[in-house]
Scaffold this motif. Structure first.
Motif, mmCIF file in Angstrom:
data_model
loop_
_atom_site.group_PDB
_atom_site.id
_atom_site.type_symbol
_atom_site.label_atom_id
_atom_site.label_comp_id
_atom_site.label_asym_id
_atom_site.label_seq_id
_atom_site.Cartn_x
_atom_site.Cartn_y
_atom_site.Cartn_z
ATOM 1 N N ILE A 161 -19.769 -5.851 -19.734
ATOM 2 C CA ILE A 161 -18.273 -5.897 -21.058
ATOM 3 C C ILE A 161 -18.328 -5.644 -22.430
ATOM 4 C CG2 ILE A 161 -16.200 -7.482 -22.000
ATOM 5 C CD1 ILE A 161 -17.972 -8.921 -18.989
ATOM 6 N N PRO A 162 -19.390 -5.726 -22.837
ATOM 7 C CA PRO A 162 -19.475 -4.632 -24.507
ATOM 8 C C PRO A 162 -19.520 -3.165 -24.375
ATOM 9 C CG PRO A 162 -21.376 -6.329 -23.940
ATOM 10 C CD PRO A 162 -20.183 -6.870 -22.797
ATOM 11 N N GLY A 163 -20.371 -3.036 -23.110
ATOM 12 C CA GLY A 163 -20.447 -1.730 -22.735
ATOM 13 C C GLY A 163 -18.989 -0.918 -22.236
ATOM 14 N N LEU A 164 -18.051 -1.121 -21.240
ATOM 15 C CA LEU A 164 -17.572 -0.588 -21.007
ATOM 16 C C LEU A 164 -16.492 -0.716 -22.687
ATOM 17 C CD1 LEU A 164 -15.577 -2.381 -18.073
ATOM 18 C CD2 LEU A 164 -16.203 -0.246 -18.431
ATOM 19 N N ILE A 165 -16.230 -2.006 -23.131
ATOM 20 C CA ILE A 165 -15.884 -1.382 -23.968
ATOM 21 C C ILE A 165 -15.912 -0.514 -25.430
ATOM 22 C CG2 ILE A 165 -15.151 -2.780 -26.539
ATOM 23 C CD1 ILE A 165 -15.000 -5.737 -24.990
ATOM 24 N N LEU A 166 -17.233 -0.911 -25.386
ATOM 25 C CA LEU A 166 -17.980 0.079 -26.763
ATOM 26 C C LEU A 166 -17.495 1.760 -25.815
ATOM 27 C CD1 LEU A 166 -19.911 0.632 -28.860
ATOM 28 C CD2 LEU A 166 -21.666 0.959 -27.556
ATOM 29 N N VAL A 167 -17.990 1.911 -24.864
ATOM 30 C CA VAL A 167 -17.473 2.791 -24.109
ATOM 31 C C VAL A 167 -15.801 4.142 -24.501
ATOM 32 C CG1 VAL A 167 -17.324 5.505 -22.045
ATOM 33 C CG2 VAL A 167 -19.284 3.080 -22.891
ATOM 34 N N SER A 168 -15.440 3.155 -24.584
ATOM 35 C CA SER A 168 -13.790 3.069 -24.012
ATOM 36 C C SER A 168 -13.481 3.451 -25.378
ATOM 37 C CB SER A 168 -12.626 1.886 -23.360
ATOM 38 O OG SER A 168 -13.397 1.932 -22.902
ATOM 39 N N VAL A 169 -13.854 2.797 -26.952
ATOM 40 C CA VAL A 169 -13.684 3.103 -27.593
ATOM 41 C C VAL A 169 -14.368 3.964 -28.497
ATOM 42 C CG1 VAL A 169 -13.683 2.031 -29.988
ATOM 43 C CG2 VAL A 169 -12.832 0.226 -28.017
ATOM 44 N N ALA A 170 -15.568 4.362 -28.283
ATOM 45 C CA ALA A 170 -16.054 5.319 -28.910
ATOM 46 C C ALA A 170 -14.829 6.989 -29.402
ATOM 47 C CB ALA A 170 -17.348 5.278 -28.362
ATOM 48 N N SER A 171 -15.305 7.160 -27.352
ATOM 49 C CA SER A 171 -14.212 8.857 -27.981
ATOM 50 C C SER A 171 -13.117 8.388 -27.756
ATOM 51 C CB SER A 171 -14.704 9.152 -26.650
ATOM 52 O OG SER A 171 -15.940 9.336 -26.384
ATOM 53 N N SER A 172 -11.991 7.581 -28.262
ATOM 54 C CA SER A 172 -10.508 7.389 -28.075
ATOM 55 C C SER A 172 -10.420 8.380 -29.292
ATOM 56 C CB SER A 172 -10.522 6.024 -28.623
ATOM 57 O OG SER A 172 -10.774 5.401 -29.343
ATOM 58 N N GLY A 173 -11.187 9.257 -30.569
ATOM 59 C CA GLY A 173 -10.427 9.592 -31.408
ATOM 60 C C GLY A 173 -9.841 11.425 -31.077
ATOM 61 N N MET A 174 -10.442 11.091 -30.021
ATOM 62 C CA MET A 174 -9.413 12.323 -29.102
ATOM 63 C C MET A 174 -8.335 12.523 -28.440
ATOM 64 S SD MET A 174 -13.013 13.965 -27.515
ATOM 65 C CE MET A 174 -12.770 14.910 -26.135
ATOM 66 N N GLY A 175 -7.829 10.973 -28.224
ATOM 67 C CA GLY A 175 -7.126 11.197 -27.929
ATOM 68 C C GLY A 175 -5.960 10.414 -28.726
ATOM 69 N N TYR A 176 -5.944 11.522 -30.163
ATOM 70 C CA TYR A 176 -4.873 11.391 -31.518
ATOM 71 C C TYR A 176 -3.286 12.080 -31.516
ATOM 72 C CZ TYR A 176 -6.291 16.031 -32.203
ATOM 73 O OH TYR A 176 -6.230 17.663 -32.205
ATOM 74 N N TYR A 177 -2.971 12.326 -30.272
ATOM 75 C CA TYR A 177 -2.499 13.704 -30.207
ATOM 76 C C TYR A 177 -0.657 12.738 -30.705
ATOM 77 C CZ TYR A 177 -5.816 16.605 -27.720
ATOM 78 O OH TYR A 177 -6.711 17.610 -28.089
#
Lengths: 294, 466
Positions: free
Chosen positions: A154-170
């Protein structure tokens, strides 16, 4: 002359009425098509497991309404409540953290001009063209080395989803771009720092898009099957609802689990749908803005 | 790394890059010759100059980077880097009951890459350090004061706020996106598959063998399968994008029509497919169309058909069914977008067209459609590339099936490249081919985006539609 126009409007009105009749007919047909699956899933979730059959049948409305399937979900025979909590925790955490990250990225890219800004934006655009699942194995082992798979999924999933979210800034950046820069400049002349401008001016003004971002980030984890199943592999209590219910349908003997899946699906859909419907206004604003700016 | 290079290439010609690098080296040289002893020593001890000039915060940060880098290289980096060329040579052996583990190719590849990136990063920091020293020296020479530590810190929330804001996103993207992508690009050049699983077996570099396999049309090659899956992926993306685009626009116009009441109700009904999580609705719909599903069962009961319609088991029919169900999913998005945009079209345009005697179709094809295409060009592009990688719809509906013996790598008739990639990774653990397919998906997406982006009217001419 006056009579003539009157005649014309009457015939136009009639034509319009006939046209509207067909429009309504079409809309009603569309509505039936759109609603039928949802109607079906709700009906079948109430089909009695004891007196009827838990699998596929050739009628929609159950012969006997019962709460058998819902009782089964709450009976503790499966980890359904745990799965539900897991998903809720992931969704809430991702919604908060992802929104923060996206706000930070969007503000920096929208308002600040720094060296490497164009490079960063181009680089991320290109990164986005790689398919997400390509990196699945590598991410799995990365998470495994820090103990965030199976039990720690569960923390793993949160980490992965959050880590790369900067790319969705459009979408968010596009919205911030529409806030006049003159406001920033006025505040800067008054001695406000960049951070202060973000917190006291930009955040309140970008409220619709922040709600949109949070809503979208909250809804995504409910559907996350692929990565969730991969990193929770074989560890039943780390599943989210998507993984667990998918397994009922595809891995287990679905003939026995079909109505239970329907009941579970209804329970999952209710809060998400209710939230979406209440924030629909913001969602529309977000997708429309995002579509036009690309 | 490949993506980084192509990003730079866009900026200018190779010649340009060479001259920039040349200037950098010249600058490093002149700073070394002309700088004072504090600056000169900073070439070896990062942050030395800053600390000596009173900028402790910056100096210590530079020094910390250097210390961390050296410790990492000695403890971890050097060993992995040395084995990077072979990805390990010591086999895992069984001595009686005990297993003695040898080299782990996976970790060697991963940490080898990480080390290379760290070295590049360190060089960058070293260069920044030199630049910072030269700047400070110049400021002092001019008789001005350097910013104090407090001012340095405060600037992180003011004119250097971008660094504070972007630190975490950039780090996250690096660790969880850039590094894994670099890793998988490397895997495409190795023989990492089920016969070469670390830690029990080694894998190693094989050059372009996997790419040859992907394009070889002969017996055991992936060629025929690859081209058939690629073709279906493109056909699917084309149909999925344009059917939902035009039908969504049509529905939006229908609801927008004058005289239609309860507009909000109709929209809300349609939007349900966005609100309900896709794994619930799509899984249910996939069972609805199954051979023993509700639709077939009802049709059989009513006597309309004698045999179940093979929605998911007949390849052609499965493809049609998927496109049709995707319309059910996709119309509401386009409807929402089109609703707002259609209202932006000035009403007097239609008015004057009507006076000129234009009929409904002429008004649509001469006013509505050009406007919509112009405004939603970028949206169409993102929809198309999104559909190329539309995992959920395919996987939840048909699972890529029906399977076919004619296709290699367990691909099914409705598999997209992306679902095939997933199957190769999870079911076959054929990582080498999965990596190659991933790169192919990237190439296809990149080419289409680049070509379409350059012909989009709204990009060429931002003020075009006035």
């Amino acid at each position: 002359m006056a009579k003539n126009t009157e005649k014309k409007t009457v015939s136009m009105k009639r034509r319009q009425r006939v046209g509207n009749f067909f429009s309504y007919l079409l809309l009603i047909v569309l509505s039936i098509i759109w609603l039928f699956p949802f109607f079906g899933i709700v009906m079948q979730s109430f089909r009695s497991y004891q007196t009827e059959f838990g699998g596929m049948v050739n009628y929609v409305i159950p012969k006997q309404f019962s709460l058998d399937n819902y009782k089964f979900l709450f009976s503790g025979e499966t980890n359904f409540l745990k799965w539900y909590m897991n998903t809720l925790i992931i969704a809430a955490a991702v919604a908060v953290l992802q929104t923060i990250i996206i706000i930070c990225t969007s503000y920096a890219l929208s308002r600040m001009r720094f060296k490497g800004r164009n490079f960063l934006m181009r680089f991320w655009l290109i990164l986005g063209m790689f398919p997400g699942f390509l990196t699945m194995i590598c991410l799995y082992f990365l998470l495994k080395t820090i103990g965030l798979t199976q039990q720690g999924a569960i923390p793993g999933l949160i980490l992965v989803s959050v880590a790369s979210s900067g790319m969705g800034y459009y979408v968010c950046k596009g919205y911030m771009d529409t806030v006049p820069k003159a406001l920033d400049e006025a505040a800067r002349i008054d001695g406000a720092s960049r951070a202060r401008i973000l917190f006291t001016m930009m955040l309140p003004m970008a409220k619709p898009i922040i709600i949109y971002t949070a809503l979208v980030s909250f809804m995504a984890p409910w559907c996350d099957y692929i990565f969730a199943s991969y990193i929770a592999f074989g560890h039943d209590s780390s599943y989210n609802v998507a993984v667990a219910l998918y397994r009922w349908m595809k891995v287990n003997d679905y003939q026995g689990f079909f109505t239970r899946f329907c009941a579970g699906g209804v329970l999952v859909a209710i809060p998400v749908t209710a939230l979406f419907m209440s924030l629909q206004k913001y969602y529309v604003e977000g997708v429309t803005g995002g579509a036009v700016k690309g | 790394m490949a993506s980084g290079e192509s990003g730079k290439k866009k900026k200018g010609t190779i010649k340009n890059i060479i001259s920039v690098i040349g200037n950098e080296f010249r600058d490093i040289g002149t700073t070394l010759v002309r700088g004072d002893w504090k600056t000169k020593l900073s070439y070896l001890i990062l942050g030395f100059g800053q600390i000596m000039r009173g900028k402790f915060l910056k100096g210590i940060a530079f020094l910390a980077v250097e210390a961390a880098f050296i410790v990492y290289m000695i403890k971890v980096g050097a060993a992995y880097l040395a084995k990077f060329g072979t990805l390990g040579t010591v086999e895992t052996v069984k001595q009686g009951r005990k297993t003695v583990y040898g080299d782990n190719s996976f970790l060697i590849l991963l940490f080898g890459l990480l080390t290379i990136v760290f070295i590049a990063f360190f060089i960058l920091v070293w260069r920044m350090n030199i630049k910072d020293n030269a700047k400070d020296e110049a400021v002092l020479k001019a008789g001005k004061k350097l910013p104090t530590n407090g001012e340095d810190f405060k600037s992180l929330f003011d004119h250097n706020f971008d660094k504070t804001l972007l630190a975490l996103p950039v780090l996250g993207i690096f660790v969880f996106t850039v590094l894994p992508i670099l890793f998988m690009i490397c895997v495409a050049f190795t023989n990492y598959d089920k016969n070469h699983q670390s830690p029990t077996n080694l894998f190693t570099w094989v050059g372009f063998e996997n790419f040859k396999n992907l394009l070889s049309l002969g017996g055991s090659g992936f060629g025929t399968t690859f081209f058939s899956v690629l073709l279906w992926t493109l056909v699917w993306a084309l149909f999925a994008t344009f059917t939902t685009y035009f039908l969504g626009m049509a529905v939006a116009m229908l609801i927008n029509k004058k005289g239609i009441r309860l507009k909000k109700l109709w929209r809300t009904i349609l939007v349900l497919t966005i609100a309900v999580p896709q794994f619930v609705s799509l899984l249910y719909v996939s069972k609805l169309f199954a051979n023993d599903g509700l639709i077939n069962a009802l049709l059989l009961r009513w006597g309309w058909i004698d045999k179940a319609i093979p929605f998911w088991t007949n390849p052609g029919l499965a493809r049609v069914t998927i496109v049709v169900i995707n319309i059910w999913i996709g119309i509401p998005y386009m409807m929402l977008i089109a609703t707002g945009l259609l209202m932006n079209i000035p009403a007097d345009l239609y008015e004057s067209a009507r006076i000129d005697g234009a009929n409904g179709w002429q008004m649509f094809s001469h006013i509505t459609l050009p406007y919509m295409l112009f405004v939603t060009g970028p949206y169409l592009l993102t929809q198309f590339t999104g559909n190329l990688n539309n995992f959920n719809v395919i996987y939840l509906l048909s699972g890529g099936g029906p399977q076919s013996m004619e296709l290699a790598g367990n691909a099914g008739r409705t598999d997209l490249l992306i679902t095939w990639l997933y199957k190769l990774t999870v079911n076959d653990t054929n990582y080498r081919m999965a990596a190659v397919i991933g790169i192919m998906v990237f190439i296809v997406t990149a080419i289409i985006s680049l070509v379409v982006y350059n012909i989009l009217p709204s990009v060429k001419d931002e003020e075009g539609f006035q």
